[in-house]
Scaffold this active site. Structure first.
Site, PDB file in Angstrom:
ATOM      1  N   HIS A 280       2.772  50.175 -32.513  1.00 25.05           N
ATOM      2  CA  HIS A 280       2.135  51.363 -31.932  1.00 25.05           C
ATOM      3  C   HIS A 280       0.613  51.235 -31.936  1.00 25.05           C
ATOM      4  CE1 HIS A 280       5.598  54.476 -31.884  1.00 25.05           C
ATOM      5  NE2 HIS A 280       6.022  53.274 -31.558  1.00 25.05           N
TER       6      HIS A 280
ATOM      7  N   HIS B 100      14.320  46.235 -33.965  1.00 28.21           N
ATOM      8  CA  HIS B 100      15.228  47.355 -34.230  1.00 28.21           C
ATOM      9  C   HIS B 100      16.408  46.945 -35.113  1.00 28.21           C
ATOM     10  CE1 HIS B 100      13.647  49.774 -30.518  1.00 28.21           C
ATOM     11  NE2 HIS B 100      12.823  49.800 -31.542  1.00 28.21           N
TER      12      HIS B 100
END
Ligand code: HEM
Length: 328
Positions: free
Chosen positions: A68, A193
């Protein structure tokens, strides 16, 4: 003539070897702090080992934090800045509301400030922490290129550059390309993930009201039906609190479990499922659902290095923040 051509070939091979052997790229280098703060990387690893031992669930959000950071204004620690009067920072934008672990970064920073005041940037701490949480989750080690400096600006609205979980494959490819990342980087980095959790709210649209028909039986047909039924028992409509393991059963271990899940159409996000819609990403998923971990591990390190290069500030640009949440 032939020997001259051979000489030219050898010279160009030697030159490209020198280039590939060099650690300088975009002003970053491996071991940037070896003279100014020789124990920097050991301090980070030591602190992270203690933290992850006590709170293993922080590995996921800390890996995600570097992603991010890098996708918005480059890897400049803009994600760590607090909002100020008149400015809402990235931290307070929707995609970052589920980020956790800011206190960990502050703790690591204060250790580094004690050892070498004003030397190690918050942006580099994010990159080192991301690598270390992967290592501590039994994943790969890669050399982290350091020398990033910290930015002065953080704007909530710029988090639009982060792909939403509803993204289709075209959007994902173009959002990664906008950051200089390839289709391969997309499928490799999505493998992140394999650790961590997702809140139901990030994928509830697939379980209920998928096409907006205000009909609870309106589901995403691409999600494997037994898994969908299981997710519906855990996640109720409009549930903003509950979360699920993204790689059930091994969500604390960095492995190829994500690819096994996605290959069975059990990826939680539409953006995971979308990777089966492109020949290259689909082939990667199917291969790594069954292959030994080593190739994925090598790829993951390489793609993390590429991601860590996005829009970095080096040289005299930016600053070395004293506290990661505020500019000096
Ligand atoms: C490809 C586009 C991506 C999308 C659309 C996406 C989206 C998301 C979403 C929606 C969550 C769940 C947040 C929540 O509900 O709590 C999440 C979690 C996570 N993401 Fe991604 N992500 C992407 C790429 C990446 C990349 C490149 C990485 C790192 C290499 C990454 C690492 C993680 C991790 C580790 C978590 C778990 C966080 C936790 O445990 O709290 N993601 N992602």
């Amino acid at each position: 003539m032939a020997s001259r051509a051979l000489l030219v070939l050898l010279a160009s091979l030697a030159f490209s070897f020198l280039l590939s052997g060099s650690v300088e790229a975009q002003g970053l280098s491996v071991g940037f702090y070896s003279k100014t703060c020789p124990s920097a990387e050991a301090i980070v690893f030591d602190e992270m080992s203690k933290i992850i031992k006590l709170a293993p669930s922080l590995a996921g959000p800390l890996l995600r934090m570097h992603f991010h950071d890098c996708f918005v204004r480059g890897c400049d620690a803009s994600v760590l800045l607090n909002s100020t009067k008149g400015n809402v920072a990235e931290k307070d934008a929707r995609p970052n509301l589920s980020l956790r672990g800011y206190g960990v970064i502050d703790r690591v920073k204060s250790k580094l400030e004690k050892a070498c005041p004003g030397v190690v940037s918050c942006a580099d701490i994010l990159a080192l922490v991301a690598r270390d949480v992967v290592v501590l989750s039994k994943g790969p080690f890669w050399p982290v290129w350091t020398g990033r400096r910290d930015g002065f600006v953080s704007i909530a609205n710029e988090t639009k550059q982060l792909p939403p979980p509803t993204s289709n494959i075209t959007t994902l490819i173009s959002m990664f390309a906008a950051k200089g990342l390839s289709v391969k980087d997309l499928v490799v980095l999505s493998g992140g993930h394999t650790i961590g959790i997702s809140h139901c709210s990030s994928f509830n649209d697939r379980l209920y009201n998928f096409t907006g028909k205000a009909n609870l039986a309106d589901i995403d047909p691409t999600l494997e039906k037994h898994y969908l039924a299981k997710l519906r028992t855990i996640c109720k409509p409009n549930d903003a609190v509950t979360f699920v393991e993204m790689d059930p059963g091994s969500f604390r271990t960095f492995d190829t479990g994500y690819y096994k899940q996605v290959s069975k159409r059990r990826g939680v996000f539409h953006s995971d499922e979308a990777l089966l819609e492109h020949p290259l990403t689909k082939a990667y998923i199917l291969k790594h659902a069954a292959a030994p971990e080593s190739e994925f591990f090598k790829d993951f390190g390489d793609s993390m290095i590429s991601m860590g290069n996005i829009g970095v500030l080096t040289g005299s640009a930016g600053e070395i923040r004293k506290k990661c949440s505020v500019i000096n």
